[in-house]
Design a protein around this motif. Structure first.
Motif, short mmCIF file in Angstrom:
data_model
loop_
_atom_site.label_atom_id
_atom_site.label_comp_id
_atom_site.label_asym_id
_atom_site.label_seq_id
_atom_site.Cartn_x
_atom_site.Cartn_y
_atom_site.Cartn_z
N THR A 131 0.85 -1.19 0.00
CA THR A 131 0.00 0.00 0.00
C THR A 131 0.88 1.24 0.00
OG1 THR A 131 -1.69 -1.18 1.25
CG2 THR A 131 -1.86 1.21 1.18
N LEU A 132 1.02 1.85 -1.17
CA LEU A 132 1.83 3.07 -1.32
C LEU A 132 0.94 4.16 -1.89
CD1 LEU A 132 5.08 1.52 -2.84
CD2 LEU A 132 4.74 2.27 -0.49
N SER A 133 1.38 5.40 -1.70
CA SER A 133 0.60 6.53 -2.22
C SER A 133 1.48 7.39 -3.12
CB SER A 133 0.08 7.38 -1.05
OG SER A 133 1.15 8.07 -0.44
N VAL A 134 0.83 8.36 -3.75
CA VAL A 134 1.57 9.28 -4.61
C VAL A 134 2.65 10.00 -3.82
CG1 VAL A 134 1.36 11.37 -6.02
CG2 VAL A 134 -0.38 9.57 -6.17
N ASP A 135 2.38 10.32 -2.56
CA ASP A 135 3.35 11.03 -1.73
C ASP A 135 4.61 10.19 -1.45
OD1 ASP A 135 1.64 13.19 -1.59
OD2 ASP A 135 0.72 12.53 0.31
N ARG A 143 5.28 9.55 -9.77
CA ARG A 143 4.01 10.10 -9.30
C ARG A 143 2.93 9.95 -10.37
NH1 ARG A 143 7.32 13.97 -6.53
NH2 ARG A 143 7.24 15.43 -8.29
N SER A 144 3.31 10.25 -11.61
CA SER A 144 2.33 10.14 -12.70
C SER A 144 1.91 8.69 -12.92
CB SER A 144 2.91 10.72 -14.00
OG SER A 144 3.96 9.92 -14.51
N LYS A 145 2.85 7.76 -12.79
CA LYS A 145 2.51 6.35 -12.97
C LYS A 145 1.68 5.81 -11.81
CE LYS A 145 3.68 4.02 -15.91
NZ LYS A 145 3.03 3.70 -17.22
N MET A 146 1.95 6.29 -10.60
CA MET A 146 1.15 5.86 -9.45
C MET A 146 -0.28 6.38 -9.56
SD MET A 146 0.54 4.26 -6.73
CE MET A 146 2.01 3.65 -5.89
N LEU A 147 -0.44 7.63 -10.00
CA LEU A 147 -1.77 8.18 -10.19
C LEU A 147 -2.55 7.35 -11.22
CD1 LEU A 147 -1.03 12.01 -10.20
CD2 LEU A 147 -2.51 10.80 -8.57
N ALA A 148 -1.88 6.98 -12.31
CA ALA A 148 -2.52 6.16 -13.34
C ALA A 148 -2.88 4.78 -12.79
CB ALA A 148 -1.61 6.04 -14.55
N ASP A 149 -1.98 4.21 -12.00
CA ASP A 149 -2.21 2.90 -11.40
C ASP A 149 -3.42 2.95 -10.46
OD1 ASP A 149 -0.59 0.17 -11.03
OD2 ASP A 149 -1.38 0.74 -9.08
N GLU A 150 -3.47 3.99 -9.64
CA GLU A 150 -4.61 4.15 -8.72
C GLU A 150 -5.92 4.28 -9.49
OE1 GLU A 150 -2.38 6.37 -4.94
OE2 GLU A 150 -3.59 7.53 -6.36
N LEU A 151 -5.88 5.01 -10.58
CA LEU A 151 -7.07 5.20 -11.40
C LEU A 151 -7.56 3.86 -11.95
CD1 LEU A 151 -8.69 7.73 -12.31
CD2 LEU A 151 -7.41 7.63 -14.46
N ALA A 152 -6.62 3.04 -12.43
CA ALA A 152 -6.98 1.73 -12.98
C ALA A 152 -7.58 0.84 -11.91
CB ALA A 152 -5.75 1.08 -13.60
N LEU A 153 -6.98 0.82 -10.72
CA LEU A 153 -7.48 -0.04 -9.65
C LEU A 153 -8.82 0.46 -9.11
CD1 LEU A 153 -4.14 -0.82 -7.76
CD2 LEU A 153 -5.42 -2.30 -9.33
N GLN A 154 -9.02 1.78 -9.12
CA GLN A 154 -10.32 2.33 -8.71
C GLN A 154 -11.42 1.89 -9.69
OE1 GLN A 154 -9.62 6.54 -8.51
NE2 GLN A 154 -8.36 6.40 -6.67
#
Length: 335
Positions: A131-135, A143-154
């Motif tokens: 469990t990691l975050s953009v921060d 950061r951009s790849k984590m945001l995209a990853d979060e979007l996909a999992l959401q």
């Protein structure tokens, strides 16, 4: 009936091998990319365009039976760092939004190992489950790849059939755009007699295995799950020793501390930003990723998908031969 598969970023390094794998499996492939594929095929339809062009994305998604989203901006440096956010996050958002209008179209999001590295957690949490975050990310690319990853999992959590594949460091022939792993090998193969290096854990994987792994993830993966698609995890010092043996080129190697490597990268970035305008040989984010890198296991992909990557030494022999412009047998003779 022949299935139509959309591959965004299908002209890229991984994309071209994925397209070939899909064609071999009898798929009709549509490629959405800003560049045309290096090899043409009657089974491949090319749609020129960016994932930032929503109209183009909607046109490309129309009629697709499944979608592999590979389009992204790799590397760790751009004169305008905001490009990472635009292409990697907003581009992913655009493709997901267009896909969701088609309801139950299977969607494979191609992420990266760089967002998975984490400190040890209670219960020995696997990289895919961390469990990691953009921060927690070390720079604008991650950061951009984590945001995209979060979007996909959401999207997956809301019921859309999304699976995430996380390649490690793919290498192989025909890397025309020179991705970061290939650039690193070229640097150490063509450098001088004294080479400075930061020792860290690397996980090279045959790009052909990544392509097969992405297809396996689409076919067998569980919705909302990540799968690491890698090879062997080795210290860079071991990889450099293998390269020296395989190529027959010996170097005096000097290991540098992480803090020195990061300081050097900062100066290189300043020069790139304000003087040359060209990508530096090292970046602060790249060094930070290296310093936090850990061994990544492919056991989940192996057990659930049947993923079976090849060993790294024969792969390095092939890549070094390709870089030197000789046959693999000649490389072995030099070793």
């Amino acid at each position: 009936m022949t299935r139509t598969t959309l591959v965004t970023g299908g002209s890229g390094f991984i994309g071209q091998y994925l397209v070939s794998e899909l064609v071999t499996r009898g798929r009709k492939v549509r490629v959405l990319d800003v560049r045309a594929p290096s090899r043409s095929s009657p089974a491949v339809e090319f749609v020129e365009g960016s994932v930032l062009d929503t109209a183009r994305v909607n046109d490309a998604v129309a009629g697709a039976d499944e979608i592999y989203h590979l389009a992204g901006l790799p590397g760790m440096w751009k004169l305008d760092r905001a490009e990472f956010h635009d292409v990697n996050f907003i581009g992913t958002r655009n493709v997901l939004a267009a896909a969701r209008q088609r309801c139950e179209v299977p969607f494979l999001h191609c992420s990266t190992e760089s967002i998975l590295f984490h400190a040890p957690q209670p219960g020995d949490v696997a990289a895919e489950e961390a469990t990691l975050s953009v921060d927690d990310m070390p720079g604008p690319y991650t950061r951009s790849k984590m945001l995209a990853d979060e979007l996909a999992l959401q999207a997956a959590a809301s019921g859309f059939p999304v699976i995430v594949g996380c390649p490690t460091m793919p290498i192989g022939p025909h890397d025309h755009n020179v991705t970061p792993p290939t650039a690193m090998l070229q640097y150490f193969l063509g450098g001088g007699s004294l080479q400075l290096y930061l020792d860290f854990m690397v996980n090279f994987v045959d790009v052909r295995d990544v392509a097969k792994g992405l297809v396996l993830a689409m076919e067998k993966g569980r919705v909302g799950h990540r799968y690491v698609l890698g090879g062997e995890s080795l210290p860079l010092s071991r990889v450099l020793a293998l390269m020296a043996t395989v190529s027959g080129r010996r170097r005096l190697l000097m290991r540098v501390p992480g803090c020195i490597a990061e300081l050097s990268a900062r100066f290189m970035e300043l020069k790139a930003d304000h003087v040359t305008g060209r990508a530096p040989s090292a970046t602060v984010e790249g060094v930070r990723i290296a310093r936090r890198a850990t061994a990544l296991s492919v056991e989940k992909a192996r057990c659930e998908l049947g993923y079976a990557p090849r060993p790294v030494e024969p792969l390095l022999q092939e890549i070094i031969a390709h870089m030197l412009g000789v046959s693999p047998s000649e490389v072995l003779e030099h070793a």
